[in-house]
Each structure stands twice: as C-alpha cells, then as structure tokens.
Scaffold this active site. Structure first.
Site, mmCIF file in Angstrom:
data_model
loop_
_atom_site.group_PDB
_atom_site.id
_atom_site.type_symbol
_atom_site.label_atom_id
_atom_site.label_comp_id
_atom_site.label_asym_id
_atom_site.label_seq_id
_atom_site.Cartn_x
_atom_site.Cartn_y
_atom_site.Cartn_z
ATOM 1 N N ARG A 102 37.669 42.744 37.722
ATOM 2 C CA ARG A 102 37.757 43.078 39.155
ATOM 3 C C ARG A 102 36.433 43.705 39.549
ATOM 4 O O ARG A 102 36.028 44.734 39.006
ATOM 5 C CB ARG A 102 38.910 44.035 39.425
ATOM 6 C CG ARG A 102 38.833 44.670 40.801
ATOM 7 C CD ARG A 102 40.088 45.368 41.214
ATOM 8 N NE ARG A 102 41.139 44.426 41.539
ATOM 9 C CZ ARG A 102 42.228 44.728 42.250
ATOM 10 N NH1 ARG A 102 42.410 45.958 42.687
ATOM 11 N NH2 ARG A 102 43.132 43.823 42.502
ATOM 12 N N HIS A 129 40.795 36.274 45.489
ATOM 13 C CA HIS A 129 41.839 36.978 44.734
ATOM 14 C C HIS A 129 42.867 35.925 44.269
ATOM 15 O O HIS A 129 43.992 35.881 44.759
ATOM 16 C CB HIS A 129 42.481 38.051 45.615
ATOM 17 C CG HIS A 129 43.226 39.103 44.854
ATOM 18 N ND1 HIS A 129 43.334 39.109 43.477
ATOM 19 C CD2 HIS A 129 43.924 40.200 45.281
ATOM 20 C CE1 HIS A 129 44.056 40.161 43.102
ATOM 21 N NE2 HIS A 129 44.419 40.831 44.171
ATOM 22 N N GLN A 132 46.494 36.903 43.010
ATOM 23 C CA GLN A 132 47.401 37.303 44.089
ATOM 24 C C GLN A 132 47.970 36.073 44.793
ATOM 25 O O GLN A 132 49.167 36.007 45.074
ATOM 26 C CB GLN A 132 46.638 38.181 45.094
ATOM 27 C CG GLN A 132 47.493 38.664 46.251
ATOM 28 C CD GLN A 132 48.590 39.618 45.815
ATOM 29 O OE1 GLN A 132 48.337 40.614 45.189
ATOM 30 N NE2 GLN A 132 49.838 39.296 46.153
ATOM 31 N N ASP A 217 46.752 41.806 55.597
ATOM 32 C CA ASP A 217 46.086 42.612 54.568
ATOM 33 C C ASP A 217 45.317 43.718 55.311
ATOM 34 O O ASP A 217 45.146 43.649 56.528
ATOM 35 C CB ASP A 217 45.141 41.706 53.752
ATOM 36 C CG ASP A 217 44.452 42.432 52.592
ATOM 37 O OD1 ASP A 217 44.899 43.533 52.213
ATOM 38 O OD2 ASP A 217 43.448 41.895 52.073
ATOM 39 N N CYS A 257 49.700 41.681 50.389
ATOM 40 C CA CYS A 257 49.294 41.804 48.990
ATOM 41 C C CYS A 257 49.383 43.239 48.489
ATOM 42 O O CYS A 257 49.444 43.471 47.285
ATOM 43 C CB CYS A 257 47.885 41.245 48.804
ATOM 44 S SG CYS A 257 46.676 42.036 49.865
ATOM 45 N N ARG A 285 53.366 38.998 40.595
ATOM 46 C CA ARG A 285 52.052 39.089 39.950
ATOM 47 C C ARG A 285 52.222 39.017 38.437
ATOM 48 O O ARG A 285 51.467 38.334 37.744
ATOM 49 C CB ARG A 285 51.348 40.414 40.324
ATOM 50 C CG ARG A 285 50.957 40.561 41.782
ATOM 51 C CD ARG A 285 49.811 39.637 42.140
ATOM 52 N NE ARG A 285 48.653 39.811 41.298
ATOM 53 C CZ ARG A 285 47.695 40.718 41.482
ATOM 54 N NH1 ARG A 285 47.751 41.534 42.529
ATOM 55 N NH2 ARG A 285 46.657 40.809 40.669
HETATM 56 N N1 NVA Z 1 41.435 42.837 50.694
HETATM 57 C C1 NVA Z 1 41.891 43.910 49.842
HETATM 58 C C2 NVA Z 1 42.894 43.390 48.848
HETATM 59 C C3 NVA Z 1 43.442 44.446 47.931
HETATM 60 C C4 NVA Z 1 44.397 43.856 46.935
HETATM 61 C C5 NVA Z 1 40.691 44.523 49.125
HETATM 62 O O1 NVA Z 1 39.826 43.765 48.670
HETATM 63 O O2 NVA Z 1 40.602 45.746 49.047
HETATM 64 N N1 CP Z 2 47.342 43.383 45.392
HETATM 65 C C1 CP Z 2 46.571 43.964 44.453
HETATM 66 O O1 CP Z 2 45.696 43.333 43.864
HETATM 67 O O2 CP Z 2 46.863 45.269 44.207
HETATM 68 P P1 CP Z 2 45.993 46.296 43.350
HETATM 69 O O3 CP Z 2 44.728 46.547 44.111
HETATM 70 O O4 CP Z 2 46.872 47.515 43.253
HETATM 71 O O5 CP Z 2 45.712 45.690 42.006
#
Ligand code: NVA
Ligand code: CP
Length: 304
Positions: A102, A129, A132, A217, A257, A285
């Site tokens: 990540r 992502h 997800q 989101d 998400c 997930r």
């Molecule tokens: N768009 C959000 C998704 C979190 C799962 C982010 O990147 O923070």
């Molecule tokens: N939706 C998602 O990826 O959640 P986290 O940021 O908690 O991993």
C-alpha cells in the site's frame, strides 16, 4: 496472472474465476471447511499509508490459508530511510512468497513487481484499489445475482476507487456513471479504455437516476489531508443522501469502501439504512483476497 497491480491486469473470465473461488472460500469458511493451501508460505505486507481492513483481512486470510503475514510499516524498515524499492523487492523475494503493498505512486508498485520474483498485490495506491473492487463486485453479485447490465454510479472524487470501479465495472459488462465536481475527474486513460461503458458527468442526479448501485468514497483521500477544506467546498452537492437515493432504483444498493465520513460524502441516515451491504462488502475483502492469494501464491485452487 502473476501479479495484481490494477484491475486492468484481469480479464472478465479472470474476475469471474476469482469471484467464484471467493464465494466458495466464504461458504467453506462459514461451514468450518479449512483450506490450508498456503501452508508454510509468507506474505510480506508493506504499508506507506494507514489501514484497518486491508491489513486485517490479508493477515487473517493468510492465517486461515495456513500461511503467515508479516506487517511491515515503511517507516520501520529501511525503505523508509531510502533503501530503493528495487532492492527491497529483491530482498523480500529471498524470504517471502508474496508481497502486498500500500503506497502512493502506482509506479512504485510497478517497479516492485518488475524486480520481485514473487507475486505482488496492490493494496491501494493513489491510482488504484483492485482488491477493494473485487470485493465490491463480489458483494453486488451476491445481492443482484449477476453483474452484466447493471448500472453502478460513483458520486464524489475521481480517485483510486473511481478508477478501479470504472475498469472493473466495464470489464464485467456493467454501465458505470461517475459524477465528480469539475477538476476532480478520474484518470483519463482509465476513462478512455472504458469507452461506451462509462458516462462522466458533473451532475450527481444524472448519475444516480435509476442506478442499481450507488457508491461513494471520502472527498479527501490519504495523502490529501491538507486539501480537506477546499475539497469540502468543491464537493458540496455531491453527498449521497435520501434526496439523491430517491432517484436511484428502488432496490439500489449503497456501497462505501470505508472509512466513511458521515454527513460529508454520505449522510448517517443513508449509511445506516445500507449498513448490512456496506459491512458485507468489508467482510468480502477477506474472501476475495484469499481467492487472489490462492491463485497467485498457491498454484492451485482449493479442492471442492
Ligand atoms: N480513496 C480512499 C480509499 C480508502 C480505502 C483513500 O485513498 O484514502
Ligand atoms: N477500504 C480499505 O481499503 O480500508 P483500509 O484503508 O482500512 O484498509
């Protein structure tokens, strides 16, 4: 499939294979049928951003498949002090059997995959992502039986989620409508590849009309915290609320998400009315990623 860097690495048949296996693993998990196909294997999980779902679901999934997951915060390993990604990739390949990462730039994930001898899974970048979206597609399929022909609308920022939903939805024969404020559109390349499957608009009402799935989101993603105030202003009118939901199909699902910011991108009322689907989506997930890991790291699918 050697890696899962973005949803566009997959074909329609590839997505179906993952979702079918995920359904099987979910059923078996709930019925006490174990599948220890990753016995003795290790997943190295690299995080440059926070996580609840991704971290816990990958770690639990590896454990349930008989393997081990290792949480590596970039701040605590040499990568955080500037050790090159290409060296990290070659080192981890000597110890582990897979890498989940990540991070911010998609190019970092691509470079990691180029230098690693083991499968690499994208656990979120600014661009994509994919894990997800696999769980989102699984959740919609569970509720609606099939994906083909359904209309999914995404209301909000043209971010990693919007990009991956466009790519995944289009691959599965869905119609995808994305409503963003001007200047916050999704990735142009992703939009071009989706072709006629995608409708881009700046009008959330147009996107929501008759939709089977309403998705939103956060307005400021991880790494954009200093833009929060200007984004809250720009995204006025892009909230998923009862008024917008009246335009959607009466049987419409609402997905998020998570984490959610109540009264920003979604009202508490709409969130709680659809909490059953949203938390099923979070649960999925685990099952979808177990399927991905079986296929990438197991070399075989669990026996039926
Ligand atoms: N768009 C959000 C998704 C979190 C799962 C982010 O990147 O923070
Ligand atoms: N939706 C998602 O990826 O959640 P986290 O940021 O908690 O991993």
């Amino acid at each position: 499939m050697q890696d899962l860097l973005s949803i566009s690495d997959l074909t329609k048949a590839g997505i179906q294979k993952i979702l079918n296996l995920a359904d099987q693993l979910k059923f078996d998990q709930k019925n006490g049928i174990p599948h220890r196909v990753l016995e003795g294997k290790v997943l190295a999980m690299l995080f440059r951003k926070s996580s609840t779902r991704t971290r816990v679901s990958f770690e639990t999934g590896m454990y349930q498949l008989g393997g081990h997951a290792m949480f590596l915060s970039a701040a605590d390993i040499q990568m955080g002090r500037g050790e090159p990604v290409r060296d990290t990739a070659r080192v981890l390949s000597r110890y582990a059997d897979g890498i989940m990462i990540r991070t911010f730039a998609q190019s970092e994930v691509t470079e990691l995959a180029e230098y690693a001898d083991i499968p690499v899974i994208n656990g979120l970048t600014d661009y994509a992502h994919p894990c997800q979206v696999l769980s989102d597609l699984m959740t919609v399929r569970e509720r609606m039986t099939a994906l083909e022909g359904l209309t999914l609308c995404f209301i909000g920022d043209g971010n990693n989620m919007a990009n991956s939903l466009i790519a995944g939805g289009a691959l599965c024969g869905m119609k995808v409508r994305v409503a963003t404020p001007e200047g916050y559109e999704p990735d142009a390349g992703v939009c071009a590849r989706a072709g006629a499957a995608l409708t881009l608009t700046h009008d959330p009402r147009e996107a929501a009309r008759g939709a089977d799935v309403v998705y939103t989101d956060v307005w400021a993603s991880m790494g954009q915290e200093d833009e929060t105030a200007e984004r809250v202003k720009a995204f006025q009118g892009f909230q998923v609320n009862a008024e917008l939901m009246r335009l959607a199909s009466p049987r419409a699902m609402v997905l998020h998400c998570l984490p959610a910011h109540r009264e920003e991108e979604i009202t508490a009322e709409v969130f709680e009315a659809h909490a059953a689907d949203i938390f099923e989506q979070a649960e999925n997930r685990l099952h979808a990623q177990k399927a991905v890991m079986c296929l990438l790291m197991g070399g075989e699918t669990p026996p039926r």
